[in-house]
Design a protein around this motif. Structure first.
Motif, short mmCIF file in Angstrom:
data_model
loop_
_atom_site.label_atom_id
_atom_site.label_comp_id
_atom_site.label_asym_id
_atom_site.label_seq_id
_atom_site.Cartn_x
_atom_site.Cartn_y
_atom_site.Cartn_z
N ASN A 1 6.15 5.27 -15.73
CA ASN A 1 6.46 3.60 -16.21
C ASN A 1 5.64 3.10 -15.38
O ASN A 1 5.47 1.55 -15.71
N THR B 1 18.37 7.31 -20.42
CA THR B 1 17.42 7.14 -20.23
C THR B 1 15.63 7.52 -21.81
O THR B 1 16.00 8.16 -22.76
N ASP C 1 10.04 2.82 -20.35
CA ASP C 1 11.98 3.48 -21.10
C ASP C 1 12.68 2.26 -20.77
O ASP C 1 12.79 1.72 -19.48
N HIS C 2 14.22 2.24 -21.97
CA HIS C 2 15.37 2.08 -21.26
C HIS C 2 16.18 2.60 -20.10
O HIS C 2 15.96 3.89 -20.62
N ALA C 3 16.33 2.03 -18.91
CA ALA C 3 17.81 2.56 -18.86
C ALA C 3 19.27 2.41 -19.01
O ALA C 3 19.00 1.25 -19.35
N THR D 1 23.71 9.62 -16.76
CA THR D 1 22.53 8.26 -17.05
C THR D 1 22.33 8.41 -17.87
O THR D 1 22.46 9.88 -18.77
N GLY E 1 14.24 4.91 -15.87
CA GLY E 1 15.59 6.02 -15.70
C GLY E 1 16.80 5.63 -15.13
O GLY E 1 16.47 4.32 -14.77
N GLY E 2 18.08 5.87 -15.86
CA GLY E 2 18.62 5.48 -15.91
C GLY E 2 19.48 5.79 -14.75
O GLY E 2 20.50 5.07 -13.27
N SER E 3 18.60 6.90 -14.17
CA SER E 3 19.81 6.79 -12.55
C SER E 3 19.16 6.01 -11.36
O SER E 3 20.18 5.54 -10.72
N ALA F 1 18.11 2.58 -12.04
CA ALA F 1 18.10 1.41 -12.91
C ALA F 1 19.72 1.02 -12.82
O ALA F 1 19.40 -0.51 -12.84
N ALA F 2 19.87 2.19 -14.32
CA ALA F 2 21.68 1.40 -14.74
C ALA F 2 23.09 1.68 -14.24
O ALA F 2 23.82 1.75 -12.86
#
Length: 640
Positions: free
Chosen positions: A548, A538, A557-559, A536, A583-585, A587-588
């Protein structure tokens, strides 16, 4: 007074001399004329016959059928559709306005399109056909044909126009065509006479543009008889020319459709799926997208304004153009640089108390309370920032940059898509040349967690992940074949890193999604033969750290997430970037998990692949996706 015989004789002698001179002149003139006539009729007969033929017979160019574009399974992505149109010849129409008004009583004519046609009619010669309207139905054409006696000068006609049957799914990959403009002619070095044909279509973006000469084909010609005014009397012969070459891409249209549909709720996002064995790009998705068919005939001002003013940038191919701070997805590069330099023992631990001190400045970890003692695997599993601050201070930016470039970061890949970005993989020289500044240790710490000057595209992140999974210098590939001929296979070289070092990183990525404390554990794959390793990320878009949900969308932030699967025998790599997703965890990673499962199952995955607590919700959300159900194979020799 009577003339004497002597005077009479002298007068006769004068008349005889004049007659002889005049007769000689006349005879000479007749001789010259006869000689010239003989020269023209005999010696120069072929030359004058050719000139006469050229005055009587003209050659007109015929636009060839444009090459077709298919996906890897033969699904058409760009085809040639019949274009029914209605044309008018001014001299035959008589009262043009009256004739057009009669036509309007039979079929609908768009006012904007009609206004454009009226201006064209005034510019053209009276015998030149002008298109009043195109893209008409067969019913409209039949209506005009039946009423032809009442519509002098108006004729139904048919030609070819480009059509994109999967519209938004491939807008950023295939691109689109449009009429040749003066701007096009000024920027391309191409003397092909086809470009002078009014409204001739050429590639404007994507594969259509990059492979324009291959897809265009060569002009045909028709011989027509014209009268002295240049009016066409009849057609004497026709050579259709050579159609453009067909192309087959590596993209899987079914997977591409799923990626586009799965990204749509994210508002602004991109994803890349890559085969780690040969570099084939299986999907390159962007959200939002647009309908390329609107550009074929010339998009309206209002439609174009909606696209350009949309803050989610539907016209941008974010997957190859968007350059983002890679965040924690970059931590594998720092790890590999330290291992390769012999400056890190995999079992070595660093203490994370929530921050790292450099001089009088603190560099914080995302977890304020810290992670305690952290080794390599745990640093990736829980994405500890302090661990990488320590590594960056130990190894320096030069080693990090050199290692990252070997994995494809900072590299502009040669792909037939518009504006492929090289991203930025900074080092000391780059910073000095760009900003006339010296590199500081703090810059290395920021770079270590994928922030600062480091920028990567989703394509580069997918390549990085594929190289981590395979240990080879795999290159991304978009074109599978041209006219059925595949390019010569290129040997794939090893990256040059030790296999045990790669395995340390792979195990850490596996723990990210398959260990209870991993940052992507909620997006794990339950099926043992499909488990995914990933990371992941962020990335901040502002210097001040706030929640956010407390700031506008543009400041969030970008995820990010990158991953490969199956873990034991990887052949797929994926990268996902959700702009301002948080957050990447959260959203992505879920998006990447769904994409990976669809690719591994070649369709919607069984719900047993998901954690049991999520199956009901995921089943409902997947059923609501806007997926295409009818993918029809096509005969590549069938040219519409």
């Amino acid at each position: 007074m009577k003339r004497s015989p002597r005077d009479t004789e002298a007068s006769l002698r004068k008349i005889s001399r004049r007659s002889l001179v005049l007769g000689g002149v006349q005879l000479g003139a007749a001789g010259i004329l006869g000689w010239r006539m003989r020269q023209m009729q005999v010696e120069q007969a072929d030359e004058f016959r050719l000139l006469a033929e050229e005055n009587r017979i003209n050659m007109r160019l015929i636009a060839p059928a444009r090459g077709l574009i298919f996906d890897r399974n033969g699904i058409p992505l760009a085809e040639n559709a019949q274009n029914y149109r209605i044309v008018i010849v001014r001299e035959d129409a008589g009262d043009v306005d009256l004739t057009i008004e009669k036509l309007r009583q039979l079929i609908y004519l768009d006012p904007v399109e009609l206004d454009r046609a009226r201006k064209e009619i005034k510019r053209r010669s009276p015998f030149v056909p002008v298109t009043l309207t195109d893209q008409r139905s067969w019913e409209d054409i039949a209506t005009v044909a039946v009423n032809a006696p009442a519509l002098p000068g108006i004729t139904p006609d048919v030609g070819l126009t480009r059509n994109y049957p999967l519209d938004e799914d491939f807008a950023h990959i295939v691109g689109y065509v449009g009429p040749v403009s003066d701007y096009d002619l000024s920027r391309i070095d191409d003397d092909d006479p086809l470009l002078q044909i009014p409204k001739f279509q050429i590639g404007k973006t994507g594969v259509e543009q990059k492979y324009e000469r291959t897809l265009r084909g060569s002009a045909g010609a028709r011989r027509i008889e014209v009268n002295a005014a240049g009016r066409v009397m009849r057609e004497l012969g026709r050579d259709p020319g050579d159609a453009g070459g067909d192309m087959q891409l590596t993209i899987d249209s079914k997977l591409q459709n799923f990626v586009e549909a799965r990204l749509a709720p994210a508002l602004s996002a991109s994803a890349v799926v890559m085969d780690t064995r040969n570099g084939d790009l299986l999907a390159v998705g962007n959200a939002p997208s647009f309908d390329p068919n609107k550009f074929v005939r010339g998009i309206s001002v209002s439609d174009y304004g909606e696209l350009t003013n949309n803050k989610y940038r539907p016209l941008s191919n974010k997957a190859v153009q968007g350059a983002y701070p890679p965040g924690s997805t970059f931590k594998m590069m720092v790890t590999m640089a330290a291992l390769d330099a012999g400056l890190l023992n995999p079992g070595e631990t660093f203490y994370c108390g929530g921050y790292h001190t450099l001089g009088n400045r603190r560099f914080h970890c995302w977890k304020r309370g810290g992670h305690g003692w952290v080794n390599l695997e745990k640093s990736l599993q829980q994405s500890c920032d302090v661990y990488y601050y320590e590594l960056a201070q130990r190894i320096g930016i030069e080693r990090i940059a050199e290692t990252s470039r070997r994995f494809g970061l900072g590299e502009r890949f040669d792909l037939p898509m518009s504006a492929v970005s090289p991203g930025i993989m900074p080092d000391k020289q780059w910073l000095f040349e760009r900003y006339k500044q010296n590199w500081r240790v703090g810059d290395s710490l920021n770079a270590a967690i994928g922030q600062g000057y480091v920028l990567s595209t989703p394509l580069q992140l997918a390549v990085m992940t594929a190289r981590l999974a395979s240990g080879t210098r795999i290159e991304p590939r978009l074109v599978k074949s041209v006219d059925g001929v595949e390019p010569e296979p290129v040997g794939i070289e090893p990256l040059g890193f030790r296999e045990d070092h790669l395995n340390y990183v792979r195990r850490g990525m596996f723990a990210v999604g398959n260990s209870r404390r991993g940052t992507a554990y909620g997006s794990r794959i339950e099926a043992a033969d499909k488990r995914m390793a990933g990371k992941t990320g962020t990335s901040q878009v502002r210097s001040v750290v706030v929640r956010n949900q407390d700031v506008p969308w543009e400041e969030r932030d970008h995820a990010l997430f990158v991953g490969f699967a199956p873990y034991e025998n990887p052949h797929l790599a994926v990268s996902v970037v959700v702009e301002h997703g948080g957050g990447g965890s959260a959203a992505a990673a879920p998006v990447a998990r769904d994409i990976m499962l669809f690719a591994l199952n070649d369709g919607l995955p069984p719900l047993e692949n998901y954690p049991s607590s999520q199956r009901a919700r995921i089943g409902e959300s997947l059923s609501e996706l806007n997926l295409r159900q009818n993918f029809r194979p096509t005969d590549r020799a069938d040219r519409a």
